[in-house]
Design a protein around this motif. Structure first.
Motif, mmCIF file in Angstrom:
data_model
loop_
_atom_site.group_PDB
_atom_site.id
_atom_site.type_symbol
_atom_site.label_atom_id
_atom_site.label_comp_id
_atom_site.label_asym_id
_atom_site.label_seq_id
_atom_site.Cartn_x
_atom_site.Cartn_y
_atom_site.Cartn_z
ATOM 1 N N GLY A 112 25.485 5.795 57.320
ATOM 2 C CA GLY A 112 24.478 5.433 56.330
ATOM 3 C C GLY A 112 23.870 4.060 56.584
ATOM 4 N N ILE A 113 24.706 3.101 56.973
ATOM 5 C CA ILE A 113 24.217 1.754 57.282
ATOM 6 C C ILE A 113 23.260 1.799 58.469
ATOM 7 C CG2 ILE A 113 24.929 -0.511 58.163
ATOM 8 C CD1 ILE A 113 27.523 -0.118 56.487
ATOM 9 N N TYR A 114 23.609 2.571 59.479
ATOM 10 C CA TYR A 114 22.746 2.671 60.663
ATOM 11 C C TYR A 114 21.398 3.292 60.304
ATOM 12 C CZ TYR A 114 21.222 3.749 65.427
ATOM 13 O OH TYR A 114 20.514 3.823 66.595
ATOM 14 N N ARG A 115 21.415 4.321 59.493
ATOM 15 C CA ARG A 115 20.150 4.938 59.077
ATOM 16 C C ARG A 115 19.301 3.955 58.264
ATOM 17 N NH1 ARG A 115 20.675 11.364 57.740
ATOM 18 N NH2 ARG A 115 22.115 11.911 59.428
ATOM 19 N N LEU A 116 19.964 3.146 57.436
ATOM 20 C CA LEU A 116 19.228 2.142 56.676
ATOM 21 C C LEU A 116 18.602 1.116 57.610
ATOM 22 C CD1 LEU A 116 18.364 0.815 54.006
ATOM 23 C CD2 LEU A 116 20.614 -0.311 53.939
ATOM 24 N N LEU A 117 19.349 0.680 58.614
ATOM 25 C CA LEU A 117 18.838 -0.287 59.583
ATOM 26 C C LEU A 117 17.570 0.231 60.253
ATOM 27 C CD1 LEU A 117 19.412 -3.001 61.119
ATOM 28 C CD2 LEU A 117 20.601 -1.597 62.826
ATOM 29 N N LEU A 118 17.528 1.516 60.553
ATOM 30 C CA LEU A 118 16.383 2.099 61.243
ATOM 31 C C LEU A 118 15.224 2.433 60.308
ATOM 32 C CD1 LEU A 118 18.067 4.593 63.758
ATOM 33 C CD2 LEU A 118 17.423 2.201 64.120
ATOM 34 N N SER A 119 15.465 2.375 59.012
ATOM 35 C CA SER A 119 14.448 2.766 58.041
ATOM 36 C C SER A 119 13.485 1.615 57.754
ATOM 37 C CB SER A 119 15.116 3.199 56.729
ATOM 38 O OG SER A 119 15.547 2.064 55.989
ATOM 39 N N ASN A 120 12.545 1.860 56.866
ATOM 40 C CA ASN A 120 11.618 0.817 56.401
ATOM 41 C C ASN A 120 11.908 0.408 54.963
ATOM 42 O OD1 ASN A 120 10.021 0.751 58.819
ATOM 43 N ND2 ASN A 120 9.094 2.693 58.195
ATOM 44 N N GLU A 121 13.100 0.736 54.457
ATOM 45 C CA GLU A 121 13.451 0.482 53.061
ATOM 46 C C GLU A 121 14.015 -0.924 52.885
ATOM 47 O OE1 GLU A 121 13.507 0.781 49.295
ATOM 48 O OE2 GLU A 121 12.938 2.615 50.379
ATOM 49 N N TYR A 122 13.303 -1.778 52.145
ATOM 50 C CA TYR A 122 13.800 -3.146 51.936
ATOM 51 C C TYR A 122 14.470 -3.330 50.576
ATOM 52 C CZ TYR A 122 9.292 -3.608 49.504
ATOM 53 O OH TYR A 122 8.217 -3.421 48.672
ATOM 54 N N ASP A 123 14.284 -2.392 49.650
ATOM 55 C CA ASP A 123 15.005 -2.468 48.378
ATOM 56 C C ASP A 123 16.465 -2.064 48.597
ATOM 57 O OD1 ASP A 123 12.973 -3.342 46.656
ATOM 58 O OD2 ASP A 123 12.157 -1.306 46.467
ATOM 59 N N PRO A 124 17.382 -2.503 47.717
ATOM 60 C CA PRO A 124 18.795 -2.147 47.882
ATOM 61 C C PRO A 124 19.011 -0.639 47.878
ATOM 62 C CG PRO A 124 18.554 -3.914 46.285
ATOM 63 C CD PRO A 124 17.173 -3.420 46.582
ATOM 64 N N VAL A 125 19.992 -0.194 48.674
ATOM 65 C CA VAL A 125 20.342 1.224 48.760
ATOM 66 C C VAL A 125 21.851 1.369 48.587
ATOM 67 C CG1 VAL A 125 20.350 3.295 50.198
ATOM 68 C CG2 VAL A 125 18.396 1.727 50.297
ATOM 69 N N ASN A 126 22.259 2.206 47.633
ATOM 70 C CA ASN A 126 23.675 2.541 47.466
ATOM 71 C C ASN A 126 24.131 3.440 48.609
ATOM 72 O OD1 ASN A 126 23.818 1.257 44.947
ATOM 73 N ND2 ASN A 126 23.431 3.143 43.800
ATOM 74 N N ILE A 127 25.253 3.076 49.236
ATOM 75 C CA ILE A 127 25.902 3.961 50.193
ATOM 76 C C ILE A 127 27.350 4.135 49.743
ATOM 77 C CG2 ILE A 127 26.632 4.323 52.572
ATOM 78 C CD1 ILE A 127 23.666 4.514 52.351
ATOM 79 N N GLY A 128 27.685 5.346 49.391
ATOM 80 C CA GLY A 128 29.030 5.646 48.915
ATOM 81 C C GLY A 128 29.155 7.131 48.648
ATOM 82 N N ASN A 129 30.353 7.554 48.324
ATOM 83 C CA ASN A 129 30.605 8.961 48.020
ATOM 84 C C ASN A 129 30.605 9.143 46.506
ATOM 85 O OD1 ASN A 129 31.761 11.563 47.620
ATOM 86 N ND2 ASN A 129 32.755 11.434 49.610
ATOM 87 N N PRO A 130 29.720 9.979 45.964
ATOM 88 C CA PRO A 130 29.629 10.103 44.506
ATOM 89 C C PRO A 130 30.741 10.919 43.861
ATOM 90 C CG PRO A 130 28.034 11.551 45.555
ATOM 91 C CD PRO A 130 28.668 10.739 46.652
ATOM 92 N N GLU A 131 31.689 11.427 44.655
ATOM 93 C CA GLU A 131 32.791 12.194 44.070
ATOM 94 C C GLU A 131 33.762 11.240 43.381
ATOM 95 O OE1 GLU A 131 36.171 15.545 45.231
ATOM 96 O OE2 GLU A 131 34.885 14.698 46.786
ATOM 97 N N GLU A 132 33.775 11.269 42.075
ATOM 98 C CA GLU A 132 34.532 10.310 41.257
ATOM 99 C C GLU A 132 35.951 10.823 41.009
ATOM 100 O OE1 GLU A 132 33.466 7.846 37.150
ATOM 101 O OE2 GLU A 132 32.743 9.889 37.451
ATOM 102 N N ILE A 133 36.908 9.892 40.974
ATOM 103 C CA ILE A 133 38.313 10.253 40.737
ATOM 104 C C ILE A 133 38.973 9.116 39.959
ATOM 105 C CG2 ILE A 133 38.995 9.267 42.977
ATOM 106 C CD1 ILE A 133 41.228 11.314 43.124
ATOM 107 N N THR A 134 39.924 9.470 39.078
ATOM 108 C CA THR A 134 40.676 8.418 38.399
ATOM 109 C C THR A 134 41.698 7.832 39.358
ATOM 110 O OG1 THR A 134 42.462 9.818 37.546
ATOM 111 C CG2 THR A 134 40.449 9.654 36.198
#
Length: 316
Positions: free
Chosen positions: A222-244
């Motif tokens: 995900g970080i590599y794809r962000l580096l190659l993108s044109n997106e300058y606003d913050p981007v969340n990179i994480g797994n949305p599967e939530e667990i206690t």
């Protein structure tokens, strides 16, 4: 491409070094080794595409020659570390970010800041979107990390707007995998080590607080794809599967076959009750979402910790 990675001997930074070298980059790893480890990058020593510089990036950074990318990952990242090194954490978030941005500006390089889900603090919305400004206690013990990263984001955007720099901001949610430290202070490596040693597994609070765990290879992609993108606003990179946290402890007990007991201790000050990324922006802009399911990632991580603990015990 010639890429500088500050904090490159750390858990995530070292995986980035590996990944970018595989992509054909020349990588310059800068690390003070305050929390990073030479063991994470020793396999790269002697590689003509890799260079290690031991240096504290809170001091002026000099790199000779061309630089195409500066990835700023230097910072203590676990509560165990930033509570032990509060001043260093604030300095690397402020002075370290300033110096890293200065290097990128001088070299006319792209800049990527490793921020964190901790900028959301103990959130009042769920899941957390990038347009949420957060709920942070600036004078609490965790404020040294939370506010350092919030300041780093503000400085990155200031350089983007004022100096027209090409910048990226990744907000990293809980990440796990090989090269996490045995004495890390975070729940997942603590639970694994305690289970493997047959010690009581310590869950803080009632264990109903939630986290969302992303395997390190997914994060790096995900970080590599962000580096190659044109997106300058913050981007969340994480797994949305939530667990206690309590459920995580039980999963690790099941995977290890350990007879450890789960015990409960007082929840630390300002510890977030919920944590789950909204990754809609990453899906839309980067075409990214995690691939490694938690059981698979935990098994890979468990194998690493078995080997590490065995070596650790032999050398005691």
């Amino acid at each position: 491409m010639r890429t500088v990675i500050t904090g490159g001997a750390g858990f995530i930074g070292s995986h980035l070094c590996d990944y970018l070298i595989e992509k054909g980059h020349q990588v310059i790893c800068i690390d003070s080794l305050l929390t990073g480890k030479v063991e994470n990058i020793v396999h790269l020593m002697g590689n003509s595409q890799f260079r290690f510089i031991k240096h504290n990036v809170s001091d002026y950074i000099y790199v000779d020659g061309q630089v195409d990318n500066v990835l700023h990952f230097a910072s203590p990242a676990s509560p165990f570390d930033y509570l032990e090194f509060p001043i260093q954490t604030l300095k690397v978030g402020s002075l370290g970010t300033l110096n890293s941005l200065g290097l990128a500006k001088t070299k006319k390089a792209k800049f990527l800041l490793a921020s964190t889900s901790e900028v959301y603090g103990d959130p009042q919305i769920h899941p957390q979107r990038e347009d949420y400004w957060g709920h942070v206690n600036p004078v609490g013990p965790r404020g040294v990390y939370d506010e350092a990263k919030r300041f780093a984001e503000a400085m990155t955007m200031a350089y983007h707007r004022y100096h027209h720099m090409d910048t990226r901001i990744v907000r990293i949610f809980n990440t796990y995998g090989p090269r996490m430290r045995v004495k890390d202070g975070r729940a997942l490596p603590n639970f694994i080590c305690q289970a493997l040693r047959g010690e009581d597994i310590t869950v803080f609070g009632n264990g109903l607080q939630t986290r969302s765990f992303c395997y390190v290879s997914d994060l790096v992609e995900g970080i590599y794809r962000l580096l190659l993108s044109n997106e300058y606003d913050p981007v969340n990179i994480g797994n949305p599967e939530e667990i206690t946290i309590h459920q995580l402890a039980k999963e690790i007990l099941a995977l290890t076959g350990s007879k450890s007991r789960i015990i409960f201790k007082t929840l630390p000050v300002d510890d977030p009750k919920i944590r789950q990324p909204d990754i809609s922006r990453a899906k839309k802009v980067l075409g990214w979402e995690p691939k490694i399911v938690r059981e698979e990632g935990l098994r890979k991580t468990l194998r690493y910790f078995k080997d590490t603990l065995s070596s650790f015990e032999k050398n005691r």
